[in-house]
Design an enzyme around this catalytic site. Structure first.
Site, PDB file in Angstrom:
ATOM      1  CG  ASP A 140     -55.876  36.387  15.133  1.00 52.23           C
ATOM      2  OD1 ASP A 140     -55.139  35.661  15.839  1.00 52.23           O
ATOM      3  OD2 ASP A 140     -56.709  37.214  15.536  1.00 52.23           O
ATOM      4  CG  HIS A 144     -55.435  37.423  19.363  1.00 50.56           C
ATOM      5  ND1 HIS A 144     -56.441  37.304  18.244  1.00 50.56           N
ATOM      6  CD2 HIS A 144     -56.174  37.683  20.479  1.00 50.56           C
ATOM      7  CE1 HIS A 144     -57.407  38.215  18.551  1.00 50.56           C
ATOM      8  NE2 HIS A 144     -57.487  37.999  19.950  1.00 50.56           N
ATOM      9  N   GLY A 194     -62.447  39.483  24.965  1.00 51.86           N
ATOM     10  CA  GLY A 194     -63.042  38.084  25.313  1.00 51.86           C
ATOM     11  C   GLY A 194     -63.825  37.463  24.194  1.00 51.86           C
ATOM     12  CG  ASN A 195     -67.198  39.176  22.139  1.00 48.39           C
ATOM     13  OD1 ASN A 195     -67.543  40.162  22.690  1.00 48.39           O
ATOM     14  ND2 ASN A 195     -68.038  38.045  22.173  1.00 48.39           N
ATOM     15  CB  SER A 196     -60.564  37.046  20.652  1.00 49.69           C
ATOM     16  OG  SER A 196     -60.274  38.454  20.304  1.00 49.69           O
ATOM     17  CG  LEU A 246     -47.458  35.811  -6.593  1.00 49.78           C
ATOM     18  CD1 LEU A 246     -48.435  37.031  -6.426  1.00 49.78           C
ATOM     19  CD2 LEU A 246     -47.412  35.093  -7.796  1.00 49.78           C
ATOM     20  N   GLY A 247     -43.353  36.041  -4.330  1.00 57.17           N
ATOM     21  CA  GLY A 247     -42.026  36.708  -4.091  1.00 57.17           C
ATOM     22  C   GLY A 247     -42.051  38.181  -4.769  1.00 57.17           C
TER      23      GLY A 247
END
Length: 368
Positions: free
Chosen positions: A148, A118, A223-225, A279-280
Site C-alpha cells: 500500500d 490506495h 484523509g490521513n492516508s 519462495l512459492g
C-alpha cells in the site's frame, strides 16, 4: 494465509479460510473492520529507472516540554495533500472528477513524495497541494499494492523534507505524531499519541498478504492516508495507512513501518516496481494450524511445484522459525524478512520438520 499464491503468477486479491487475518499479533482482533483512510471512497506510466541515493539524514535532537511542538514546526512544511482525479465522459465530453484524497510526505529536496497506493489507485491525474497552497501535477513514479505504498514526483527543488527513520528502533510508549489532511478540509492537522505496539500483524481488506504495522493511538481519520507518523527526532517512523473502525473502538490506527517504506521507495525509484522475492509456498501461522495461541512459527501448507522452495527441499508440514538470523513467529514477520532480500539471493531457512530442526537453503525467484 496465502503466501505467493501461485508460483510466477500475480497474487490474488481475494481471501480464503487460510488467508483471512485481521489486526492483532496473531491475527486476533476479531469482529473489527479495517478501513482505508481515504476521503470519498474506500476504497499510469512508470518513470524510467533512476539511480537511487537516499536523502541526507534530516534528524532533530529535541528535548523538553515543547519538543512535540518544535518537531511539528519542522515537519509540517513537508506534509502535502494528494488528490486523485479520474476522467469520465458525459455526452461525449471528458469531465475530470475527484475520486478521493489523502496525504503525503516529501522525502527528498528534489520533490519525491511517498503516499499510500490506495490514495492514487486508478488515478488519471494526481494533484499535490503544498502547504503554501500551491497546486502541482504529480508524476506517478511507481506503486505497490501489496505494501500500500506509492511514490510520486513533483517538479520542484529545495523543498523541505523528512528523513525516513529506523523503525526497528521504535519503542512502545514513545511519542508518535501524525500529520495529515483529515476529511480533506482540515489541512496540516496534527495529533499526538504514543506507539501502542510494534510488529502488529495486519491483513487489509481485499489482500491475501500481510506485513507488520506500527500501532498508534494518535488520532487518524479519513484523509490521513499517506501522511507521516513522526518521532521526536523529526523522522518518519511510519506512513499512516489504516484504522480499526467499529462501535466502541477508539485510538487504534496503523502505520507502515519506515524500513518497509525505504525498501519500496528504493525499488520504485530504480525499477519502477518492487522486485519482490518469491519462495512459492502457501503458509499460515502455526497457531492457526494447531489452535494453540502460544505456538510460534509459520506452517507450510503447500509447496508449489517448480518453485524455489521445492528446489531447496522445503516440504509441506515444515514450520519456518527463522530467515537467516531473524526469528519469524507469524506470517507477517516472514513477509517482512523476505522483503530484505532480492530475487537471486540465497537464504537459509531454519525449520522444524516433525519437531526436528533442519536448515534449508533456497535461491529466491522474482514474483511476476
Amino acid at each position: 494465509m496465502d503466501f505467493y499464491d501461485e508460483f510466477d503468477q500475480p497474487p490474488r486479491r481475494g481471501s480464503s479460510a487460510v488467508t483471512c487475518l485481521l489486526a492483532g499479533l496473531l491475527g486476533g482482533i476479531v469482529g473489527a473492520a479495517l478501513f482505508w483512510l481515504l476521503s470519498g471512497y474506500y476504497f499510469p506510466p512508470v518513470q524510467e529507472p533512476a539511480e537511487f541515493s537516499p536523502s541526507p539524514t534530516n534528524r532533530l535532537e529535541i528535548t523538553g516540554g515543547n519538543a512535540a511542538a518544535l518537531v511539528v514546526e519542522k515537519a509540517k512544511p513537508a506534509v502535502v495533500g494528494v488528490t486523485n482525479y479520474v476522467n469520465v465522459y458525459q455526452g461525449g465530453q471528458k469531465v475530470v472528477r475527484e475520486r478521493g484524497s489523502g496525504s503525503g510526505a516529501i522525502i527528498s529536496a528534489d520533490g519525491y513524495i511517498v503516499t499510500n497506493q490506495h490514495v492514487i489507485d486508478q488515478a488519471d491525474e494526481i494533484a499535490v497541494f503544498l502547504p503554501n497552497a500551491e497546486i502541482l501535477t504529480a508524476e506517478l513514479v511507481g506503486e505497490d499494492a501489496l505494501t500500500d505504498l506509492a511514490l510520486l514526483k513533483i517538479d520542484r527543488d529545495e523543498l523541505s523534507y523528512l528523513s525516513l527513520g529506523d523503525s526497528t528502533r521504535i519503542k512502545v510508549g514513545e511519542t508518535s505524531i501524525a500529520i495529515g489532511n483529515p476529511l480533506k478540509y482540515f489541512q496540516q492537522t496534527v495529533t499526538v499519541g504514543v506507539v501502542s505496539a510494534v510488529e502488529r500483524q495486519v491483513s487489509l481488506i481485499d489482500s491475501s498478504y500481510s506485513y507488520t504495522y506500527i500501532q498508534t493511538d494518535a488520532a487518524i481519520n479519513a484523509g490521513n492516508s499517506g501522511g507521516p507518523l513522526v518521532n521526536l527526532g523529526g523522522e518518519i517512523i511510519g506512513i499512516n495507512s489504516a484504522k480499526i473502525k467499529d462501535v466502541g473502538v477508539e485510538g487504534i490506527g496503523f502505520a507502515i513501518p519506515s524500513n518497509t517504506v525505504k525498501r519500496v521507495v528504493k525499488d520504485l525509484r530504480e525499477y519502477g516496481r518492487v522486485k519482490r522475492p518469491q519462495l512459492g509456498i502457501l503458509v499460515r501461522d502455526l497457531a492457526q494450524q494447531t489452535q494453540i495461541v502460544s505456538d510460534l512459527g509459520v506452517y507450510v501448507d503447500q509447496v508449489v511445484s517448480g518453485s524455489p522452495a521445492q528446489a531447496g527441499g522445503l516440504q509441506e508440514g515444515d514450520v519456518i522459525i527463522k530467515v537467516e538470523d531473524q526469528e519469524v513467529n507469524y506470517s507477517a514477520q516472514l513477509f517482512d524478512a523476505l522483503l530484505k532480500y532480492y530475487p537471486g539471493d540465497k537464504i537459509n531457512l531454519s525449520v522444524l520438520r516433525n519437531g526436528t530442526p533442519d536448515l534449508i537453503t533456497v535461491e529466491l525467484a522474482e514474483m511476476k
